[in-house]
Design a protein around this motif. Sequence first.
Motif, PDB file in Angstrom:
ATOM      1  N   ARG A  52     -53.099 -62.247 -31.063  1.00  0.00           N
ATOM      2  CA  ARG A  52     -53.787 -63.360 -31.755  1.00  0.00           C
ATOM      3  C   ARG A  52     -53.876 -64.586 -30.858  1.00  0.00           C
ATOM      4  N   THR A  53     -53.068 -64.590 -29.797  1.00  0.00           N
ATOM      5  CA  THR A  53     -53.032 -65.763 -28.897  1.00  0.00           C
ATOM      6  C   THR A  53     -52.983 -65.287 -27.449  1.00  0.00           C
ATOM      7  N   ARG A 397     -47.674 -58.074 -36.180  1.00  0.00           N
ATOM      8  CA  ARG A 397     -48.849 -58.941 -36.063  1.00  0.00           C
ATOM      9  C   ARG A 397     -49.789 -58.785 -37.266  1.00  0.00           C
ATOM     10  N   GLY A 400     -52.416 -63.540 -39.409  1.00  0.00           N
ATOM     11  CA  GLY A 400     -53.125 -64.281 -38.366  1.00  0.00           C
ATOM     12  C   GLY A 400     -54.503 -63.706 -38.083  1.00  0.00           C
ATOM     13  N   THR A 401     -55.121 -64.255 -37.052  1.00  0.00           N
ATOM     14  CA  THR A 401     -56.489 -63.837 -36.690  1.00  0.00           C
ATOM     15  C   THR A 401     -56.462 -63.156 -35.333  1.00  0.00           C
TER      16      THR A 401
END
Length: 406
Positions: A52-53, A397, A400-401
């Motif tokens: 996501r990051t 995970r 989140g996106t």
Amino acid sequence: MPLTESVARPATTPAIERIGWAMSGLAIELPSWGFVNTGTRFGVFPQPGVPRTAFEKVDDAATVNRYTGITGSVALHIPWDRVDDWPAFAAYAAERGLRIGGINSNTFQDQDYKLGSLCHPSAAVRAKAVRAIIECCEIAAATGSKVVKVWLGDGTNYPGQDDMRWRRHRLVENLREIYPHLPADVRMFLEYKLYEPALYSTDVQDWGQAFSVCRAVGEQATVCVDTGHHAMGVNIEQIVAILLAEGRLGGFDLNDKKYGDDDLMVGSIDPYQLFRIAHELVNAMRDDSDPVAQRCASEVVYMLDQCHNIEPKIPALIRSVMNLQEAMAKALLVDRAALLAAQATGDVLEANRLLADAFATDVRPLLAELRTARGLPADPYRAYLDSGEAEARAAARAGGTAAGWG
Ligand code: AFD
Ligand code: MN
């Protein structure tokens, strides 16, 4: 041991020693974007556990390195991977055994770049693209990266849309404006691509354009060969040989294709072509009589530039690393002394047999032995699948996106 020595073992040396460089010297760079949700213009199939990051992309690259042992750097894509504190980000990667690799500029997605970036008819848009790539030079300085990679989607879709000659002048002028911002120990890689997203003309469309532009820009400008960026049937290994002879091969974006810029796992469609490319690199590294090519080959960056649209991303990258490692190991088995002798006497069949014989050698048991000796899994792909890490990561995970091409 000097690189050339480690790749120049005579044919009488045991095979496992001759392929040693494929484990101890070969370094493969991972693309941060290889871990995220990607697709084609017809759609994206999101996968569970995707980062996501930018930090989680580094985590995944570190995972591939834990299993393969030869992927110690991760390339970034700006702005997709932009973070607030670059030294802290580089430290985060270093704590996980990774260097920051090439900084890839992106002047192909912002709406202002619809008609191009460095080659755009508008001086304001060109200036915006120059600033974007100068920022990549600054990020390279802040992270210890040694490469700023420029791939331009610039081109035209229709005859008459713009003046192709002046687009080349703009290209050279703007790269010359960017060039002084390169730190002294950082190279600029200029990547060519036959077509797409531009559909009638692409401003950096082939190796000749990229090479001549690099020579016009400066010594630290070199060519990046993306193996998926050629018309069908092009002899890519010959392009590699020519760029090595000129000392202007900076690196590769490695992937495989059947028809277009398909970004499939390297070596998955045409492993023989990958071997022939590997042979040009190994042959140059062994060639003391061509110091320009020998030095250039020893500094080449082997980056994977792949998109895993329907297959799990980490296992696909592990298999890609193994495919390239096998191609290099086979190239290291070519009996160079016998090849030179056969070439010198025009013994066509023997020269070809020497290459074909190396390609036909199953190097997997030898590589498994070398990995085991390094404390690595003999079969990194199988070990990862059996580890349960994929399932654990997907659970961790869940919220989140997930990251994509944005
Ligand atoms: C796309 C382009 C090109 C570039 C990569 C990273 O075709 O290969 O190197 O994105 O920007 O794959
Ligand atoms: Mn590429």
